[in-house]
Design an enzyme around this catalytic site. Sequence first.
Site, PDB file in Angstrom:
ATOM      1  N   GLU A 168      30.375  37.324  46.813  1.00 53.10           N
ATOM      2  CA  GLU A 168      30.943  36.052  46.078  1.00 53.10           C
ATOM      3  C   GLU A 168      29.899  35.999  44.917  1.00 53.10           C
ATOM      4  OE1 GLU A 168      33.590  34.959  46.513  1.00 53.10           O
ATOM      5  OE2 GLU A 168      34.420  35.474  48.342  1.00 53.10           O
ATOM      6  N   ARG A 195      31.016  35.943  40.948  1.00 45.30           N
ATOM      7  CA  ARG A 195      31.216  34.593  40.378  1.00 45.30           C
ATOM      8  C   ARG A 195      29.893  34.166  39.389  1.00 45.30           C
ATOM      9  NH1 ARG A 195      34.705  30.891  44.540  1.00 45.30           N
ATOM     10  NH2 ARG A 195      35.356  32.419  45.976  1.00 45.30           N
ATOM     11  N   GLU A 211      45.730  35.208  41.270  1.00 41.74           N
ATOM     12  CA  GLU A 211      46.159  36.652  41.081  1.00 41.74           C
ATOM     13  C   GLU A 211      47.388  36.920  40.518  1.00 41.74           C
ATOM     14  OE1 GLU A 211      44.867  35.336  44.035  1.00 41.74           O
ATOM     15  OE2 GLU A 211      42.948  36.324  44.044  1.00 41.74           O
ATOM     16  N   ASP A 235      41.344  44.347  49.014  1.00 40.68           N
ATOM     17  CA  ASP A 235      42.050  44.355  47.762  1.00 40.68           C
ATOM     18  C   ASP A 235      41.114  44.891  46.669  1.00 40.68           C
ATOM     19  OD1 ASP A 235      40.407  42.292  48.183  1.00 40.68           O
ATOM     20  OD2 ASP A 235      41.598  40.724  47.467  1.00 40.68           O
ATOM     21  N   THR A 241      36.255  40.941  39.104  1.00 42.57           N
ATOM     22  CA  THR A 241      37.740  40.569  39.998  1.00 42.57           C
ATOM     23  C   THR A 241      37.655  38.918  39.861  1.00 42.57           C
ATOM     24  OG1 THR A 241      38.646  40.829  42.192  1.00 42.57           O
ATOM     25  CG2 THR A 241      36.298  40.683  42.226  1.00 42.57           C
TER      26      THR A 241
HETATM   27  C1  DMJ Z   1      38.233  35.199  43.835  1.00 41.89           C
HETATM   28  O1  DMJ Z   1      36.974  34.980  44.240  1.00 41.89           O
HETATM   29  C2  DMJ Z   1      38.400  36.725  43.398  1.00 41.89           C
HETATM   30  O2  DMJ Z   1      39.611  36.826  42.747  1.00 41.89           O
HETATM   31  C3  DMJ Z   1      38.383  37.751  44.360  1.00 41.89           C
HETATM   32  O3  DMJ Z   1      38.779  38.792  44.151  1.00 41.89           O
HETATM   33  C4  DMJ Z   1      39.519  37.093  45.566  1.00 41.89           C
HETATM   34  N1  DMJ Z   1      39.599  35.928  45.917  1.00 41.89           N
HETATM   35  C5  DMJ Z   1      39.478  34.958  44.831  1.00 41.89           C
HETATM   36  C6  DMJ Z   1      40.553  34.448  44.287  1.00 41.89           C
HETATM   37  O4  DMJ Z   1      41.544  34.309  44.856  1.00 41.89           O
END
Ligand code: DMJ
Length: 673
Positions: A304, A308, A572, A437, A661
């Site tokens: 995370e 982020r 998403e 994912d 992501t």
């Molecule tokens: C985000 O932190 C990122 O997109 C991650 O890959 C999946 N979860 C959240 C958003 O849903």
Amino acid sequence: MYSPQRKDFVSLTLGEQHSHSYTNGKHRRQSCWRKWKQLSRLQRSLILFLLAFLFICGILSYSSLAEQWRGLSDRSLKEDWVEMDNRGLRPIPPGLIPKLPPGVVPGVQDIPPEVLPELQRPSIPILPKPPAMRKPPSKRGPPALQKRGNVSDWQEKDGKEPLIKREDEEGKEAKTVISWRGAMIEAEQGTELQSTAHGKVGTVANAEGTASLKPVTEKPVDRVEEVREAFRHAWKGYKAFAWGHDELKPISKTHGEWFGLGLTLIDALDTMWILGLKEEFAEARKWVETELSFSKNVDVNLFESTIRILGGLLSTYHLSGDTLFLDKAKDIGFRLMPAFKTPSKIPYSDVNIGKGTAHPPRWTTDSTVAEVTSIQLEFRELSRLTQDPQYQNAVEEVTRQVHRLEGKRDGLVPMFINTNSGKFTRRGAFTLGARADSYYEYLLKQWLQGGKKETELLEDYLQAIEGVKKNLLRQTSTSKLTFVGELSNGRLNPKMDHLVCFLPGTLALGAHNGLPADHMDLALQLMETCHQMYAQMETGLSPEIAHFNLQNHNGRDIDVKPADRHNLLRPETVESLFYMYRFTKDSKYRDWGWDILQSFNKHTRVPSGGYTSIGNVRDPLNPAPRDKMESFFLGETLKYLFLLFSDDNELLSLDKYVFNTEAHPLPIWPSAS
Ligand code: DMJ
């Protein structure tokens, strides 16, 4: 002493001490009367008053209990899938379902017919007509607001005019704020006007999906500007109640802490830059410069904080050229490195960035596969920028190991990997959702980031997509919606996380870069499904998890379990809409994104600032706000919506940037490097 005549208290004797007979009614009546007469006037008055009071209370509580019972039985009706017919899902608007060529399902030709018997059916029927309880056509707001007493006058405005104008049963105009347990939530903007004004001149889509002509006199809605406005509104709440903290709690007007690193602020930096919000960017930059310190005794999650914080700082550096962000990126990147000091070199999930120690979660020595395989874009970029290979080496060691590992199924990976043995842990399902994912996403994106040279990444990606097609794809019986289920103990569970909705975008990105055309076909189908996960819900917002119906037992495509009804403002679907629009230029993807933005505005916007995740996407009258705005709403959701509506294709060209992501764009490496 109290004289017997002057009692100023009431003593009640339960039971007749000297009476042993239940048959002597007359005697009892006489004795009661005698006792009553013996009471003082004050005592009698008090008793009479008490009885009258109890009588009134009884009447009142009867009516309120009856109301609650009615409510409860309504609710259990709502929760019962079988009874959903009575409430009605949103109909699938005609024309939104892609028509498949007769006898052929694009993108799934390779699937053996015994695996996907229904796939060969070409036509997609429309869901049954809505029953009487449904919302009236052309009105997307909750029905009967006045009747339920759930609408109150404007109590707070945030600069926007009242958002819905509707008529109540007497034909009067209703006001426009919905009260949720004390929180005032704005109703939506005039949906019809906005749909009409943008893109589809002269037409307006009603709830049935049919178009009717309507003269256009109003100024066209600037969707890009509406996203800016939404961002400003979210930022207003963050600034007022959570400045410098991780997350806004917009309803209680306070903040929540996860790592204590200003997560929302950092996640939102590049969004502000992209949206051109200079003032907001400048004040956030100031905070990064003067307040942000990673020298803290705090445990952070490696994944995370990489996607982020490290990702956010790196992309902001690229966009702004401001070395402050690169310096901060180096700082956090270096502090995260202890996570890789494990027996297997598969990183631990948690790092103490102050102490330089790392550890797995308390209950296991496993890490999540998606987490250890979705930090590569960021650490590779950090190495490129710093010319220090340690970051790239660490994450590529993980990629190499996972590439070689046994235990995959046709390229699909399990959810867990052990940090001691470096092997997959055989539990959990094969899924494209939570815990797996972004493994798939990063295979493709690393290949793109590195200039399409790392063939093992491509091989793994291609094999995995074949694995998805072979093992996880199904279609609903009713509308032939294609979805990606989960394989658990050899059995297909027809559930799909909203998280899986990254896949249409990723597939389209691959097809754009020369991967098989049937990837694009599958992307088109899955995009439709993700859209329906929103369109078929009463709030217009997707649940966290959808269960798809393989048998046509109730005419519905999607079932939502009570525990899965929440919506966390996730990105998403709008992420994939952005890719799909960029590659196809089909304006329906913009319209779908626009519908989502309006549903967020209608059901999740908190007037004092911010947006909140909600607990029930099936109940527009009480979506059950959860009082939390996740950082990815600003980092991803609003950014992708902005890019979806922007006409500037060169704004973060997908041939020059790859989005991590968490929607932080990183440059595709120049071919020389
Ligand atoms: C985000 O932190 C990122 O997109 C991650 O890959 C999946 N979860 C959240 C958003 O849903």
